[in-house]
Motif scaffolding. Structure first.
Motif, PDB file in Angstrom:
ATOM      1  N   ASN A 139       0.800  -1.226   0.000  1.00 35.19           N
ATOM      2  CA  ASN A 139       0.000   0.000   0.000  1.00 35.19           C
ATOM      3  C   ASN A 139       0.833   1.276   0.000  1.00 35.19           C
ATOM      4  O   ASN A 139       0.277   2.377   0.069  1.00 35.19           O
ATOM      5  CB  ASN A 139      -0.935  -0.007   1.209  1.00 35.19           C
ATOM      6  N   LYS A 140       2.159   1.121  -0.063  1.00 38.03           N
ATOM      7  CA  LYS A 140       3.079   2.267  -0.015  1.00 38.03           C
ATOM      8  C   LYS A 140       2.806   3.141   1.207  1.00 38.03           C
ATOM      9  O   LYS A 140       2.728   4.379   1.115  1.00 38.03           O
ATOM     10  CB  LYS A 140       3.015   3.077  -1.306  1.00 38.03           C
ATOM     11  N   LEU A 141       2.698   2.494   2.353  1.00 37.38           N
ATOM     12  CA  LEU A 141       2.427   3.190   3.610  1.00 37.38           C
ATOM     13  C   LEU A 141       3.732   3.618   4.268  1.00 37.38           C
ATOM     14  O   LEU A 141       4.602   2.777   4.547  1.00 37.38           O
ATOM     15  CB  LEU A 141       1.705   2.248   4.574  1.00 37.38           C
ATOM     16  N   PRO A 142       3.926   4.892   4.562  1.00 33.23           N
ATOM     17  CA  PRO A 142       5.091   5.283   5.353  1.00 33.23           C
ATOM     18  C   PRO A 142       5.040   4.576   6.706  1.00 33.23           C
ATOM     19  O   PRO A 142       3.960   4.330   7.249  1.00 33.23           O
ATOM     20  CB  PRO A 142       4.947   6.796   5.495  1.00 33.23           C
ATOM     21  N   THR A 143       6.213   4.244   7.232  1.00 36.16           N
ATOM     22  CA  THR A 143       6.284   3.357   8.396  1.00 36.16           C
ATOM     23  C   THR A 143       7.176   3.936   9.479  1.00 36.16           C
ATOM     24  O   THR A 143       8.240   4.491   9.187  1.00 36.16           O
ATOM     25  CB  THR A 143       6.801   1.970   7.964  1.00 36.16           C
ATOM     26  N   ILE A 144       6.724   3.789  10.715  1.00 33.69           N
ATOM     27  CA  ILE A 144       7.506   4.227  11.870  1.00 33.69           C
ATOM     28  C   ILE A 144       7.748   3.032  12.782  1.00 33.69           C
ATOM     29  O   ILE A 144       6.814   2.295  13.116  1.00 33.69           O
ATOM     30  CB  ILE A 144       6.777   5.341  12.650  1.00 33.69           C
ATOM     31  N   TYR A 145       9.011   2.823  13.154  1.00 29.64           N
ATOM     32  CA  TYR A 145       9.394   1.748  14.065  1.00 29.64           C
ATOM     33  C   TYR A 145       9.787   2.364  15.408  1.00 29.64           C
ATOM     34  O   TYR A 145      10.610   3.289  15.457  1.00 29.64           O
ATOM     35  CB  TYR A 145      10.593   0.968  13.532  1.00 29.64           C
ATOM     36  N   LEU A 146       9.203   1.878  16.487  1.00 28.85           N
ATOM     37  CA  LEU A 146       9.600   2.271  17.838  1.00 28.85           C
ATOM     38  C   LEU A 146      10.316   1.068  18.440  1.00 28.85           C
ATOM     39  O   LEU A 146       9.684   0.092  18.854  1.00 28.85           O
ATOM     40  CB  LEU A 146       8.376   2.678  18.661  1.00 28.85           C
ATOM     41  N   VAL A 147      11.638   1.127  18.463  1.00 27.33           N
ATOM     42  CA  VAL A 147      12.462  -0.044  18.767  1.00 27.33           C
ATOM     43  C   VAL A 147      12.810  -0.104  20.248  1.00 27.33           C
ATOM     44  O   VAL A 147      13.302   0.863  20.823  1.00 27.33           O
ATOM     45  CB  VAL A 147      13.747  -0.042  17.911  1.00 27.33           C
ATOM     46  N   ASP A 148      12.559  -1.267  20.827  1.00 30.42           N
ATOM     47  CA  ASP A 148      12.904  -1.502  22.237  1.00 30.42           C
ATOM     48  C   ASP A 148      12.948  -3.013  22.418  1.00 30.42           C
ATOM     49  O   ASP A 148      12.024  -3.624  22.952  1.00 30.42           O
ATOM     50  CB  ASP A 148      11.851  -0.866  23.151  1.00 30.42           C
ATOM     51  N   SER A 149      14.031  -3.636  21.949  1.00 31.97           N
ATOM     52  CA  SER A 149      14.062  -5.099  21.862  1.00 31.97           C
ATOM     53  C   SER A 149      15.425  -5.669  22.204  1.00 31.97           C
ATOM     54  O   SER A 149      16.465  -5.133  21.801  1.00 31.97           O
ATOM     55  CB  SER A 149      13.678  -5.545  20.445  1.00 31.97           C
ATOM     56  N   ALA A 150      15.392  -6.794  22.902  1.00 35.85           N
ATOM     57  CA  ALA A 150      16.627  -7.498  23.262  1.00 35.85           C
ATOM     58  C   ALA A 150      17.130  -8.391  22.141  1.00 35.85           C
ATOM     59  O   ALA A 150      18.147  -9.074  22.304  1.00 35.85           O
ATOM     60  CB  ALA A 150      16.387  -8.335  24.519  1.00 35.85           C
ATOM     61  N   GLY A 151      16.420  -8.426  21.001  1.00 32.41           N
ATOM     62  CA  GLY A 151      16.850  -9.262  19.882  1.00 32.41           C
ATOM     63  C   GLY A 151      16.103 -10.588  19.845  1.00 32.41           C
ATOM     64  O   GLY A 151      15.006 -10.725  20.391  1.00 32.41           O
ATOM     65  N   ILE A 152      16.702 -11.571  19.229  1.00 32.06           N
ATOM     66  CA  ILE A 152      16.066 -12.883  19.062  1.00 32.06           C
ATOM     67  C   ILE A 152      15.905 -13.594  20.398  1.00 32.06           C
ATOM     68  O   ILE A 152      16.810 -13.565  21.243  1.00 32.06           O
ATOM     69  CB  ILE A 152      16.899 -13.758  18.093  1.00 32.06           C
TER      70      ILE A 152
END
Length: 558
Positions: A139-152
């Protein structure tokens, strides 16, 4: 311009209406209660721990980021539902995704929930993020990521790391989205470690809050690997990345400042391309949406008129029905939803009396079954919508295609293949809503998940499987009984009944929409009365992609 206004004369006081309403409301209440629990993430203690670090939770961040008094349309809420229980569960797969408006512009939001195992990626977490990215790509949607992760999540690394729908695909999608010109902004608001560190660096803008960490390997791993001792702040803190490595574009003091900066950046973004789909002023339906509760019946033996449902979804209850007197077990027609012109393909649940092809014999066609004529009509209608750039809406309540000698002689396989071909090669946006049953090949022909709908929603009453629970229970139980007989074991009537009930219970559980939503086979379980709102969200997202490839079907069996 003349319009066909749907009429509706339902009796709200009838026993069936009251029973249908009660059943759906009970289901909705159960699901809403489960949603509230899921939205608590890792629970009160984990939320308190997040606050003690001076950080907001994922849902608090989203609430502050989006436009005031605007709705967050969440997708994938039930992801990982009743999964990973041996690890304490992973509510909503430890991440929050959905659509929202920021400075008036529509965005896809993807936020790690650090209250769930420190935001670690379970197998379904990766699949959920990838699904959100795929929606953004389509859909060509602009995207925002709010990152707060310890990984896998390391105990399950073999199911997170290697495949095409696993962790690495997230970063591949970052690169593809960037090449497509889809704006991506990332805010590092906690930990961002190991392979996950590539996600923000592959986006257009990178923000980072004080106290967060961005590094390929944390201090302990660095010491173990090369013997170097260093602090987390020195190794990959916000100050280091803004002053020394030059990786971060904006260093922010806290979550609130970071979210305010994102809004400021969004406010300066260029306008999207104008939509190519027909749009006019939105008009409300003539009938209350809540009446859907009483009209719809989840009982396969009961009939209802799908036109009564459509009348409560489309603008001004106007529906230009296509070939209304032919192939009547599938309804096709043109309408508007939220002002957007759409083509609708819907299963009709009323039995209809018709004349058998090639004779003057009257026959009854069963509601919810796709006959040869209805498949051919739907295929032709889908071709027309592609020719005229009209997005398609599919409303499922389908038992499957008709079987038997008459059906085979009429060419049901050929007609069904034609409909599947048209759906498969359709280039306009497709959006599916599973209202009731969606069984077997009928699910495929009505644009099931394998046929690339831009969005796929389910009502609480949805049933999603190869066949209905009763049919499956009888079939599977019969197979099991024959197996026991071959082994020389005798089974009395009581044991047979228990076996059938056991199989039915298992099958019913697996055909429940929550089971499907847990595995991302559907994007959201929606309140039937909010179907129109969900479709408007989806159509507004689809309108952002103004590119449609050439429509081709290949060989059609005629």
């Amino acid at each position: 311009m003349p319009a066909s206004i749907l009429k509706s004369s339902i009796n709200r006081d009838s026993k069936d209406f009251q029973n249908n309403s009660r059943q759906i409301i009970e289901l909705l209440t159960e699901i809403k209660n489960q949603e509230e629990i899921i939205c608590q993430g890792g629970g009160a203690k984990a939320i308190e721990s997040q606050h003690k670090k001076g950080r907001l939770t994922a849902r608090e961040r989203i609430a502050k980021l989006i436009d005031p008094n605007r709705h967050f349309f969440e997708l994938g809420l039930f992801a990982a539902f009743e999964m990973y229980e041996e690890w304490g569960g992973a509510p909503s797969a430890g991440t929050v995704t959905g659509l929202a408006r920021i400075c008036g512009r529509l965005f896809m939001l993807i936020a790690n929930d650090a209250t769930v195992k420190a935001g670690a990626f379970f197998p379904m977490t990766a699949k959920k993020v990838i699904r959100a990215q795929n929606i953004a790509i389509e859909n060509k949607l602009p995207t925002i990521y709010l990152v707060d992760s310890a990984g896998i999540f390391l105990p399950l690394q073999e199911d997170v790391f290697p495949d095409t729908d696993d962790f690495g695909r997230v970063f591949r999608n970052n690169a593809v989205m960037s090449a497509m010109g889809i704006p991506q902004l990332t805010a590092i608001m906690g930990m961002c470690v190991a392979g996950g560190a590539y996600l923000p660096v592959m986006c257009d803008h990178i923000l980072m809050t004080e106290g967060s960490g961005l590094f390929l390997a944390g201090p302990a791993l660095v010491q173990a690997a090369i013997g170097q001792k260093t602090s987390a702040e020195e190794l990959g803190g916000a100050k280091m990345h803004s002053q020394i490595s030059g990786t971060v574009d904006f260093r922010e003091s806290n979550d609130e400042a970071c979210l305010a900066r994102i809004r400021a950046l969004v406010d300066k973004m260029g306008a999207p391309d104008p939509p190519i789909f027909n749009h006019s002023k939105s008009r409300e339906p003539l009938f209350p949406a809540e009446e859907i509760y009483g009209i719809f019946s989840g009982n396969a033996a009961k009939q209802y008129d799908m036109r009564d449902i459509i009348a409560r979804i489309v603008d001004a209850s106007e529906f230009e029905e296509y070939r209304a007197e032919y192939g009547e077990t599938v309804l096709c027609g043109y309408a508007r939803i939220g002002g957007w012109a759409v083509g609708m393909v819907a299963n009709q649940k009323k039995h209809v009396q018709t004349t058998a092809p090639g004779s003057d014999q009257k026959r009854i066609e069963f509601g919810g079954v796709i006959y040869t004529e209805s498949a051919e009509k739907a295929a032709r209608f889908i071709l027309d919508c592609n020719q005229n750039r009209i997005p398609l809406i599919f409303l499922h309540d389908v038992n499957g295609f008709m079987v038997g000698k008459d059906a085979e002689w009429s060419g049901i396989i050929r007609a069904g293949a034609k409909m599947v071909n048209a759906v498969s090669n359709s280039v306009v946006p497709k959006i599916s809503v599973i209202c009731g049953g969606s069984f077997g090949a009928g699910h495929y022909a009505m644009c099931g998940k394998a046929y690339d709908p831009r969005f796929i929603f389910a009502w609480p009453t949805a049933r999603y499987a190869v066949m209905s629970g009763d049919a499956a229970a009888s079939t599977l139980a019969e197979i099991k009984l024959k197996q026991l007989e071959r082994e020389g074991k005798k089974v009395d009537e009581k044991a047979k009944k228990e076996l059938v009930e056991s199989v039915r219970a298992t099958y019913e559980h697996q055909s429940d929409p929550r089971y499907a939503a847990a595995r991302l086979w559907v994007d959201a379980i929606i309140d039937p009365a909010q179907t129109r709102d969900a479709l408007i969200w989806a159509l507004e997202a689809a309108a952002l992609n103004s590119e449609i490839r050439e429509f081709k079907t290949g060989v059609l069996q005629t």
